[in-house]
Scaffold this active site. Structure first.
Site, PDB file in Angstrom:
ATOM      1  N   CYS A   9       1.038  -1.350   0.037  1.00 63.71           N
ATOM      2  CA  CYS A   9      -0.414  -0.216   0.089  1.00 63.71           C
ATOM      3  C   CYS A   9       0.866   1.041   0.190  1.00 63.71           C
ATOM      4  CB  CYS A   9      -0.505   0.351   1.458  1.00 63.71           C
ATOM      5  SG  CYS A   9      -2.196   1.687   1.671  1.00 63.71           S
ATOM      6  N   LYS A  36      -9.096  -8.649   5.145  1.00 61.15           N
ATOM      7  CA  LYS A  36      -8.430  -7.456   6.027  1.00 61.15           C
ATOM      8  C   LYS A  36      -9.183  -8.545   7.099  1.00 61.15           C
ATOM      9  CE  LYS A  36      -7.869  -3.810   3.046  1.00 61.15           C
ATOM     10  NZ  LYS A  36      -9.275  -2.975   2.329  1.00 61.15           N
ATOM     11  N   VAL A  49      -6.518   0.988   5.024  1.00 58.01           N
ATOM     12  CA  VAL A  49      -4.727   0.906   5.783  1.00 58.01           C
ATOM     13  C   VAL A  49      -4.115   1.827   5.316  1.00 58.01           C
ATOM     14  CG1 VAL A  49      -4.424  -1.286   6.983  1.00 58.01           C
ATOM     15  CG2 VAL A  49      -3.697  -0.765   4.508  1.00 58.01           C
ATOM     16  N   GLU A  61      -5.824   8.125   7.655  1.00 52.35           N
ATOM     17  CA  GLU A  61      -5.429   9.397   6.919  1.00 52.35           C
ATOM     18  C   GLU A  61      -3.778   8.839   6.617  1.00 52.35           C
ATOM     19  OE1 GLU A  61      -7.137   9.873   3.441  1.00 52.35           O
ATOM     20  OE2 GLU A  61      -8.615   8.130   4.367  1.00 52.35           O
ATOM     21  N   SER A  62      -3.199   8.747   5.224  1.00 57.10           N
ATOM     22  CA  SER A  62      -1.652   8.810   5.737  1.00 57.10           C
ATOM     23  C   SER A  62      -1.535  10.262   6.554  1.00 57.10           C
ATOM     24  CB  SER A  62      -1.067   8.202   4.562  1.00 57.10           C
ATOM     25  OG  SER A  62      -1.461   9.479   3.289  1.00 57.10           O
TER      26      SER A  62
END
Length: 203
Positions: A9, A36, A49, A61-62
């Site tokens: 990801c 998942k 993720v 949320e990165s």
């Protein structure tokens, strides 16, 4: 502090990169993106993720995760201290999501219809054009903010790593961007952040 991360990801990759830049004490829990577990949906109703868990705090949320980490552990500082520059960085991050990573999501889609194949080709071209437009910034600058490595470089690095994997070839005019990418990839924190699956994405 635990990061729930997908091994392939690009958004999880961003967060792993930040954690290693900070040289913090943390755990990475790899999540099977095709199967998942329920706990992922318990923590994030969107079932996506990365997810960061620290005591009672759960974030997803990165870019939100990374800014929290940067504020919580400010050395080295990855977001500018100056409010004006910081606002501009946030605007750039938003632009990356809208113009680049929205296209990444199309490429990574599991949809195999002929319509989606056309969308994937268009997404590749959109990424190619947008990245090529960034290249002139890097003819003089070491990083996107000049000499200072920042959250902007972290945000875009997973995409640059995956270009060949996504079937995207940049033109010769993007040579400054490719040299910039190699500067990022040579960082010890970046090397540490790579999952085994990500290491296989580049020959």
């Amino acid at each position: 502090m635990v990061l729930y991360s997908g091994e392939t990801c690009p958004f999880s990759h961003r967060c792993r990169f930040v954690l290693f830049e900070k040289w913090m004490d943390f755990e990475i829990h790899n999540v099977d993106l095709k199967n998942k577990p329920k706990e992922i949906f318990d923590m994030n109703s969107y079932g996506q993720v990365p997810i960061l868990s620290e005591r009672e705090l759960i974030l997803y949320e990165s870019n939100i995760i990374n800014e929290y980490i940067d504020e919580r552990f400010p050395h080295p500082q990855l977001m500018p201290a100056d409010p004006l520059t910081r606002a501009r960085v946030r605007l750039f991050l938003y632009t990356f999501e809208k113009e680049l990573f929205s296209q990444v999501k199309i490429i990574e889609s599991q949809d195999t219809t002929s319509t989606n194949e056309k969308n994937i080709l268009e997404a590749r071209n959109n990424i190619k054009e947008r990245l090529t437009q960034l290249s002139p910034i890097l003819t003089k600058n070491k990083f996107l903010l000049g000499d200072d490595f920042s959250m902007l470089d972290i945000a875009i690095a997973p995409l640059l790593w995956r270009l060949e994997y996504y079937g995207i070839s940049l033109p010769k005019s993007a040579a400054p961007l490719q040299k910039y990418a190699e500067r990022i990839f040579s960082r010890s924190a970046y090397i540490e952040s790579l999952s085994p699956a990500e290491k296989l994405m580049r020959k």
